[in-house]
Write a protein that holds these residues in place. Structure first.
Motif, short mmCIF file in Angstrom:
data_model
loop_
_atom_site.label_atom_id
_atom_site.label_comp_id
_atom_site.label_asym_id
_atom_site.label_seq_id
_atom_site.Cartn_x
_atom_site.Cartn_y
_atom_site.Cartn_z
N GLU A 328 -20.24 -55.74 27.87
CA GLU A 328 -19.46 -54.89 28.75
C GLU A 328 -19.63 -55.27 30.22
OE1 GLU A 328 -20.65 -50.96 27.68
OE2 GLU A 328 -19.36 -50.86 25.90
N PRO A 329 -20.85 -55.56 30.72
CA PRO A 329 -20.96 -56.02 32.11
C PRO A 329 -20.23 -57.33 32.37
CG PRO A 329 -23.10 -55.28 31.31
CD PRO A 329 -22.19 -55.32 30.13
N LEU A 330 -20.23 -58.23 31.38
CA LEU A 330 -19.52 -59.49 31.55
C LEU A 330 -18.01 -59.26 31.59
CD1 LEU A 330 -19.68 -62.54 31.82
CD2 LEU A 330 -19.70 -62.71 29.33
N LEU A 635 -10.79 -49.10 27.80
CA LEU A 635 -11.36 -49.14 26.46
C LEU A 635 -10.75 -50.28 25.66
CD1 LEU A 635 -11.38 -45.32 25.54
CD2 LEU A 635 -13.08 -46.65 26.82
N LEU A 636 -11.62 -51.10 25.06
CA LEU A 636 -11.23 -52.20 24.17
C LEU A 636 -11.82 -51.95 22.79
CD1 LEU A 636 -11.92 -55.20 26.59
CD2 LEU A 636 -9.67 -54.48 25.78
N ASN A 643 -6.81 -62.29 22.70
CA ASN A 643 -5.54 -61.83 23.26
C ASN A 643 -5.63 -60.40 23.80
OD1 ASN A 643 -5.48 -60.37 20.78
ND2 ASN A 643 -4.39 -62.06 19.80
N GLU A 644 -6.51 -59.57 23.26
CA GLU A 644 -6.69 -58.22 23.78
C GLU A 644 -7.39 -58.25 25.13
OE1 GLU A 644 -7.04 -55.49 19.76
OE2 GLU A 644 -8.69 -56.87 20.23
N ARG A 669 -15.39 -50.63 28.54
CA ARG A 669 -16.21 -50.28 27.38
C ARG A 669 -15.60 -50.84 26.11
NH1 ARG A 669 -19.48 -45.12 28.25
NH2 ARG A 669 -19.49 -44.87 30.53
N LYS A 670 -16.49 -51.20 25.20
CA LYS A 670 -16.07 -51.64 23.88
C LYS A 670 -16.25 -50.48 22.89
CE LYS A 670 -18.73 -55.28 23.50
NZ LYS A 670 -19.28 -56.55 22.93
N GLY A 671 -15.21 -50.31 22.06
CA GLY A 671 -15.22 -49.20 21.11
C GLY A 671 -14.22 -48.14 21.50
#
Length: 864
Positions: A328-330, A635-636, A643-644, A669-671
């Motif tokens: 997430e920081p990257l 949010l991802l 591609n996202e 954020r992931k999730g």
């Protein structure tokens, strides 16, 4: 006076005789070898003289003969001369290998190259491509002339369409050049890292057959130099196609191509008003320019070059390289860098394709820790913290890599913030990044947004000198400005004060000249040269000046958007003289919009009714209410695909472009899950449709959901139906959306609703129904014809780029508003309850008054 022939006595100049001159030259050369030719007089009018003679010992006179040795020396001299000439030609055309030429890495300065091109402008067009050897790259990144073990330079083709106009049905119309002396032009630019190899102007025109052949022409000039002239004869008037070779050495970084019409007819008068002198430039006309890209110097002082070039008018395409599973920081660091390039790209737009552990064959940004570098990329030793460096592409020396790295993800993010904050003061190939303290932005303080606390003066929107027009048909003056979402109450005014100046002179037809004012291609008003009224006419008869030169116009609120363009066009008419053809035009004609002209939006309020996708597409609102996106979470999916991530970076760059400020505060954020940390944040969700359908978020996007990769709308409950009835809201399109959505096959979709965690916050979902759909999301909504149709809270786009827009969800207000305005707003929204309340008030008033009137009637009756 220093010339020797300046003191010769004047005489008649002899008549040129080329054939005799050639014979004279031949005799002079032959005289080296043949005695009799040398003895003859070589100039016209002379007489033969006897050859020199001497007496021998016997007293006989004999002629002096040329010895055999003298003849041989002369032949040897001529042979050496021929060999020298041949050798010089070979030395010019030989390759560097033949002449043992070695080239080190060199930097070719664009200004020096342009000056050299101007010095060589007298050379033929094919000189650069035929006489000079082809240049290639050696593996070390330097220039090389050897084809073995080297890389070919990248070739590019740029096509610049000539200016055209659009008809009402959306088709391209030809551009008409009317009157002798009129011009139409094309401004274009070439990247400073490219060298033009050849260029062709493909010109398709039609013109008046009344123009006279031999004296009517169309001059084609580039940067003030005429490069071709097209003779306009009546036989090709219905259609003429020409391919004009443009000298590549005359093309520099910023260029102007002009087509100038010079025409004459049998009419006595041939000037800018002549209706029979015209040329139409067809829409298919274009300028094609082929270039070769030179390897850029490795130096951060030139940043953002070579990754972004301000002279390149095409859409920015900059790949990002990061690990397979970025943290997430990257991801936040990548968003910061992408937002800075989004600001730089400005009107061009930007795409950021993402690659995992593989370098693309182009310039690229590489992000990750030291251990996460892609295969083939070896970092220099000694990296002990946050570092930014520019490197040569290990697989293709033509390209460069911007490496943003550190020992951990937090150091990578520090590097990303440093390069975006200090990019104008970088130097060298490598820098050590420092932690910077960046203060948070305040609400509605985006650098690109105009303040509503003071008038917006037009002189602040353009460069100095652009407020002046020249010529009888000056170009429109355009002023672009961005606004936050705003609302103007009925009775409040949005005013445009225009101070302007027409030229003076009897040639100007005052009655038929106007200053045409338009906003976002919508006509507002035409302003006259003089004030119009009977009183002003009488004042003019007394010898007074009644020029208007100032006007205050009301701007309708519905014509103001997030991104606006105000246009002024001085439409000047010219008096036709009763006698003669002289129009009396001065040498210099100037029109002016005065610097104190301004737009007054101080009575507008900063609030909007949400959800509304048009605010997000045009201004990034509500996320850009804070320019650094400090109150936004992106949010991802838990394991985002390339591609996202690419779509997310493109949307972040797009919002930064709207504000003019990088996204230092963006939280990625992931999730696709809701948590208490997101309660006070606006949410932007970017994911493929199947990932949304499989997440917990799919059940929280009331009233939307994705079922079987199709958007569905939940039926309204009793409370929602009562609200719709109370508002008398006939604009909601829930029923139409439910009927049409099942039969659609969208490629992209945009959804807007309230945050499931906080009704005062917003959620926007940007999704695609395929890998290509999510990859192209940013470039699709960047198209003007798509963005104009993006309204409401649900928008679907199919493969043919057909747009369907709906308004489904309930709307509420957001922004700064006083309590009395808030009451007024809700009173305007809930019409039915207000009407019922009014009826109740009327009835209660009637009951009270009825009793009072009855008592008064009894009192009056009893009194009698």
């Amino acid at each position: 006076m220093g010339r020797a022939d300046a003191w010769l006595e004047k005489r008649e100049v002899p008549v040129d005789k080329p054939i005799r001159s050639i014979i004279t030259v031949v005799r002079a050369v032959a005289g080296l070898f043949f005695k009799r030719w040398k003895e003859k007089t070589l100039f016209s009018g002379g007489s033969s003289q006897p050859s020199p003679s001497v007496k021998n010992t016997s007293g006989e006179t004999t002629a002096v003969a040329t010895t055999k040795g003298t003849w041989l020396w002369r032949a040897l001299f001529v042979s050496l001369l021929v060999v020298a000439i041949i050798s010089s030609q070979r030395a010019w055309s030989q390759t560097p290998e033949e002449s043992s030429l070695s080239l080190s890495n060199q930097v070719i300065d664009s200004e020096k190259g342009a000056e050299q091109q101007r010095e060589n402008s007298s050379l033929p067009n094919s000189f650069l491509s035929e006489a000079l050897p082809s240049v290639r790259l050696n593996p070390a990144g330097g220039l090389n002339f050897d084809s073995e073990g080297s890389f070919g330079l990248e070739s590019r083709e740029h096509v610049f369409p000539l200016r055209h106009s659009m008809s009402d049905n959306g088709e391209e119309d030809p551009v008409r050049v009317q009157g002798s002396g009129s011009q139409v032009g094309l401004d274009f630019s070439i990247s400073s890292s490219e060298v033009v190899t050849d260029a062709t102007l493909n010109l398709s025109i039609q013109y008046s057959d009344a123009m006279l052949e031999g004296v009517s022409r169309l001059d084609v000039s580039l940067n003030g130099v005429v490069i071709d002239t097209i003779s306009l004869d009546r036989f090709n008037a219905d259609g003429y196609v020409a391919e004009i070779e443009v000298p590549p050495e005359q093309i520099v970084t910023y260029n102007t191509l002009l087509l100038s019409l010079v025409g004459q007819t049998l009419s006595q008068c041939n000037n800018v008003l002549s209706e029979d002198i015209w040329v139409e430039i067809e829409p298919e006309s274009s300028l094609s320019v082929n270039t070769q890209v030179l390897p850029p110097i490795i130096d951060l002082s030139r940043f953002p070059a070579p990754f972004f070039d301000d002279a390149d008018m095409e859409r920015l395409h900059l790949p990002f390289v990061m690990p397979e599973t970025p943290s997430e920081p990257l991801l936040a660091a990548a968003g910061t860098v992408a937002s800075q390039f989004g600001v730089l790209a400005d009107f061009r737009g930007a795409d950021f394709p993402v690659h995992h552990n593989q370098l693309p064959d182009s310039h690229a940004v590489v992000m990750g820790t030291i251990e996460q570098m892609p295969l083939g990329l070896i970092l220099p030793e000694g990296i002990t913290g946050s570092t930014v460096l520019q490197m040569q592409h290990p697989e293709n020396p033509l390209y460069r890599l911007l490496v943003i790295t550190g020992r951990n993800d937090l150091e990578v993010r520090t590097s990303s913030r440093y390069i975006t904050q200090r990019y104008e003061s970088l130097s060298g190939q490598r820098i050590r990044a420092e932690e910077l303290s960046i203060p948070p932005r305040q609400s509605f303080d985006a650098p690109k947004w105009q303040s509503l606390d003071e008038p917006i003066y037009l002189e602040r929107l353009v460069d100095e000198g652009t407020m002046v027009g020249e010529g009888i048909r000056p170009s429109p003056q355009n002023y672009s400005f961005r606004l936050p979402p705003l609302f103007v109450w009925a009775g409040d005014d949005v005013n445009l004060q225009v101070n302007y100046q027409f030229p003076e002179g009897e040639w100007l037809d005052i009655d038929n000249s106007r200053l045409e004012v338009s906003l976002n291609d919508q006509y507002i008003e035409g302003l006259p040269v003089e004030k119009n009224s009977i009183a002003w006419d009488l004042w003019k008869l007394l010898g007074n000046d009644i020029r208007q030169e100032e006007a205050i116009l009301d701007i309708p609120q519905e014509q103001l958007y997030g991104n606006n363009q105000l246009s002024f066009y001085f439409n000047m008419a010219v008096h036709t003289p009763d006698e003669g053809c002289d129009l009396g035009l001065p040498e210099r004609i100037e029109t002016r919009i005065m610097p104190n002209s301004h737009i007054d939006l101080r009575e507008a309020k900063k609030f909007a009714a949400l959800p509304e996708l048009s605010y997000w597409v045009s201004a990034g609102y509500p996320f850009t209410q804070w320019a650094d996106l400090s109150q936004t979470s992106l949010l991802l999916p838990e394991v985002p695909q390339a591609n996202e991530i690419s779509a997310a970076l493109g949307l972040v760059g797009r919002m930064a472009n709207a504000t003019g400020y990088p996204s230092y505060g963006l939280d990625i954020r992931k999730g696709l899950n809701m948590s208490s940390a997101l309660i006070d944040r606006d949410l932007l969700v970017v994911a493929r449709a199947d990932h949304i359908e499989q997440s917990a978020l799919n059940e929280l996007m009331d009233p939307f959901a994705i079922v079987d990769e199709t958007i569905s709308i939940e039926p309204s409950n009793l409370w929602q139906r009562l609200k719709i009835w109370a508002k008398a809201d006939v604009s909601t399109e829930s029923g139409r959306a439910r009927d049409e959505l099942p039969s659609q096959a969208p490629e992209q979709a945009l959804l807007a609703t309230r945050s499931p965690l906080n009704d005062g916050r917003s959620l926007i979902l940007a999704t695609g129904f395929s890998d290509q759909g999510i990859q192209q999301l940013t470039s699709i909504i960047d198209q003007p014809e798509i963005s104009r149709q993006t309204v409401g809270d649900l928008v679907t786009i199919d493969q043919q780029q057909s747009v369907e827009a709906y308004r489904v969800a309930e709307r509420d207000i957001r922004g700064n508003i006083s309590w009395n305005r808030l009451v007024r707003w809700y009173a305007g929204q809930y019409i039915i309850p207000v009407l019922l309340l009014m009826v109740i008030v009327v009835l209660l008033t009637a009951v009270v008054l009825h009793g009072t009137l009855n008592r008064r009637e009894k009192w009056r009756t009893h009194r009698k």
